[in-house]
Design an enzyme around this catalytic site. Sequence first.
Site, short mmCIF file in Angstrom:
data_model
loop_
_atom_site.label_atom_id
_atom_site.label_comp_id
_atom_site.label_asym_id
_atom_site.label_seq_id
_atom_site.Cartn_x
_atom_site.Cartn_y
_atom_site.Cartn_z
N PHE A 31 -14.42 -39.63 9.74
CA PHE A 31 -14.25 -40.25 11.33
C PHE A 31 -15.61 -40.98 11.22
CE2 PHE A 31 -11.36 -36.98 11.13
CZ PHE A 31 -9.87 -37.19 11.55
N CYS B 105 -13.50 -51.54 10.51
CA CYS B 105 -11.86 -50.76 10.06
C CYS B 105 -10.85 -50.72 11.22
CB CYS B 105 -13.24 -48.77 10.55
SG CYS B 105 -14.26 -48.64 9.32
N ARG C 223 -18.83 -58.09 8.49
CA ARG C 223 -17.77 -58.03 8.57
C ARG C 223 -16.91 -57.74 9.88
NH1 ARG C 223 -16.28 -52.93 4.00
NH2 ARG C 223 -18.09 -52.20 5.40
C1 UGA Z 1 -15.11 -46.62 13.71
C2 UGA Z 1 -14.52 -45.44 14.07
O1 UGA Z 1 -15.32 -45.09 15.58
C3 UGA Z 1 -14.99 -44.42 13.14
O2 UGA Z 1 -14.53 -42.57 13.95
C4 UGA Z 1 -14.48 -44.19 12.41
O3 UGA Z 1 -14.69 -43.53 10.84
C5 UGA Z 1 -14.39 -45.58 11.41
O4 UGA Z 1 -14.12 -46.53 12.32
C6 UGA Z 1 -13.45 -45.61 10.21
O5 UGA Z 1 -12.60 -45.80 9.75
O6 UGA Z 1 -14.12 -45.79 9.08
P1 UGA Z 1 -16.95 -48.00 13.07
O7 UGA Z 1 -16.62 -49.13 12.99
O8 UGA Z 1 -18.39 -47.58 12.14
O9 UGA Z 1 -16.61 -47.02 13.19
O10 UGA Z 1 -17.75 -48.55 14.58
P2 UGA Z 1 -17.36 -48.65 16.10
O11 UGA Z 1 -18.63 -47.67 16.75
O12 UGA Z 1 -16.42 -47.42 16.24
O13 UGA Z 1 -17.36 -49.35 16.55
C7 UGA Z 1 -16.63 -50.27 16.45
C8 UGA Z 1 -16.47 -51.89 17.38
O14 UGA Z 1 -16.45 -51.49 18.64
C9 UGA Z 1 -17.81 -52.36 17.09
O15 UGA Z 1 -17.58 -53.61 17.24
C10 UGA Z 1 -18.48 -51.90 18.68
O16 UGA Z 1 -19.96 -52.69 18.83
C11 UGA Z 1 -17.05 -52.06 19.63
N1 UGA Z 1 -17.43 -50.87 20.93
C12 UGA Z 1 -17.29 -49.71 20.93
C13 UGA Z 1 -17.23 -51.80 21.85
O17 UGA Z 1 -17.31 -52.76 22.41
N2 UGA Z 1 -17.55 -51.06 23.07
C14 UGA Z 1 -17.31 -49.51 22.68
O18 UGA Z 1 -17.50 -48.75 23.88
C15 UGA Z 1 -17.75 -48.65 21.96
#
Ligand code: UGA
Length: 428
Positions: free
Chosen positions: A151, A259, A326
């Site tokens: 996670f 992801c 990515r």
């Molecule tokens: C995500 C999950 O949060 C992790 O728990 C999981 O382990 C991981 O995928 C995975 O499957 O390996 P990650 O992709 O690193 O992690 O990034 P996040 O922090 O979740 O952000 C994802 C996207 O959502 C980003 O583009 C971010 O800018 C966007 N986001 C996030 C928003 O637009 N608003 C938010 O409130 C939060």
Amino acid sequence: MNLAIVGSGYVGLVTGACFAEVGHRVICVDNDLKKVHQLQDGNIPIYEPGLEEIVKRNVAAGRLSFTASIGDAVEASKVIFIAVPTPPQPDGSVDLSFVEGVAREIAIHIKEYRIVVDKSTVPVKTGEKVAQTINRYNPGAPIDVVSNPEFLREGSAVEDLMKPDRIVVGVSSERAVGPMKEIYEPFKVPIMITDLNSAELIKHASNSFLALKISYINAVAAVCEASGANVERVADGMGADKRIGRDFLNAGVGYGGSCFPKDLSAFIRISEELGYNFRLLKEVEAINRDQKERFLKKVRESLWVLRHKKIGVLGLAFKGNTDDVRSSVAIAIVQQLIAEGAEVRAYDPKAMEKAQPLVPEAKMTERAEDVADGADALLLLTEWNEFKSLPWAAIKKRMLSPLLFDGRNLLDPAAIRALGFNYTGIGR
Ligand code: UGA
């Protein structure tokens, strides 16, 4: 315990380093010899806060090593983690050929009891197939297959791994529970033991739910814009309810990364194969696509024609604190601006090298403020904290017209407007 991690990408490398940090002896395997040598020399191929120190410390202490040989790793380790890529395919399903290939190779080296743990994000029922594959290539091999989804978030991966909310361990046999608990005992967090299929589903269901939260607040932001409400205040009010929570309620240009987009498509796809039409998640995807378009529409409405307009872009990574581009929405927006004839100058604290080949026409600048030179508009596209404290007054002076589109609601609208910017955020 002696552990092997096959695949030294984001998940594999961070997991291996953190396991070594708590005292296990870890062999990280990768089939890319160049990468193995690089890692042996202490060079980390990714930017991840805190990772380099942990890798160096544990290599020096003899607890962490790198090899290209799965055979050596299987021989030396009681538990073997599979952490290889599961890339998306055009039809939305995931390519499981790396997982299958590694399972086959592990199989031929197994001589005594081993636990094979799937850490890559995979569709439900993959663990069963891994077990079948190992048995096919090494009939009767004494193994247990475990699902142990990860996670961690990029940018805070080390912290997420060292202090997780929970550890999920899906097993098909009681025999694997003891060793798995021993591996995670030093982390002092709740360990949830489930069956294999449930553990795999927990991962897809969690990521999809987080993406759903983002699309939900982005949809609310559209209503805020139409009604004059402020999405930040709405999110604060909603988030104060413990049942909802404030996390992942930040409106923006949409989610990206390696992801969420992939996992949503894969979850929709596997659900379909199992006979369920996951319409809710299809809508989550559609809202995410619209969000980018709605943002571009605002830019077009202000600039009218984009051809030959100078546009400064702050942020190219898919989110802050990472060099990963990515499925970055920022990159998709820059590509669209360029396709419509705009001249783009861009800056990102970490991601410019990886971004440049994706947007060859964009000019990367040395400092953030340089994107403003003669610009008709500035677009802030990644939530880098350091963008909050840029010399905004000086930036405005370098622009042709002070249009600022904040695609991440990072800046304080009142303060930035007081400097003379014509500021547009998301839903506020
Ligand atoms: C995500 C999950 O949060 C992790 O728990 C999981 O382990 C991981 O995928 C995975 O499957 O390996 P990650 O992709 O690193 O992690 O990034 P996040 O922090 O979740 O952000 C994802 C996207 O959502 C980003 O583009 C971010 O800018 C966007 N986001 C996030 C928003 O637009 N608003 C938010 O409130 C939060």
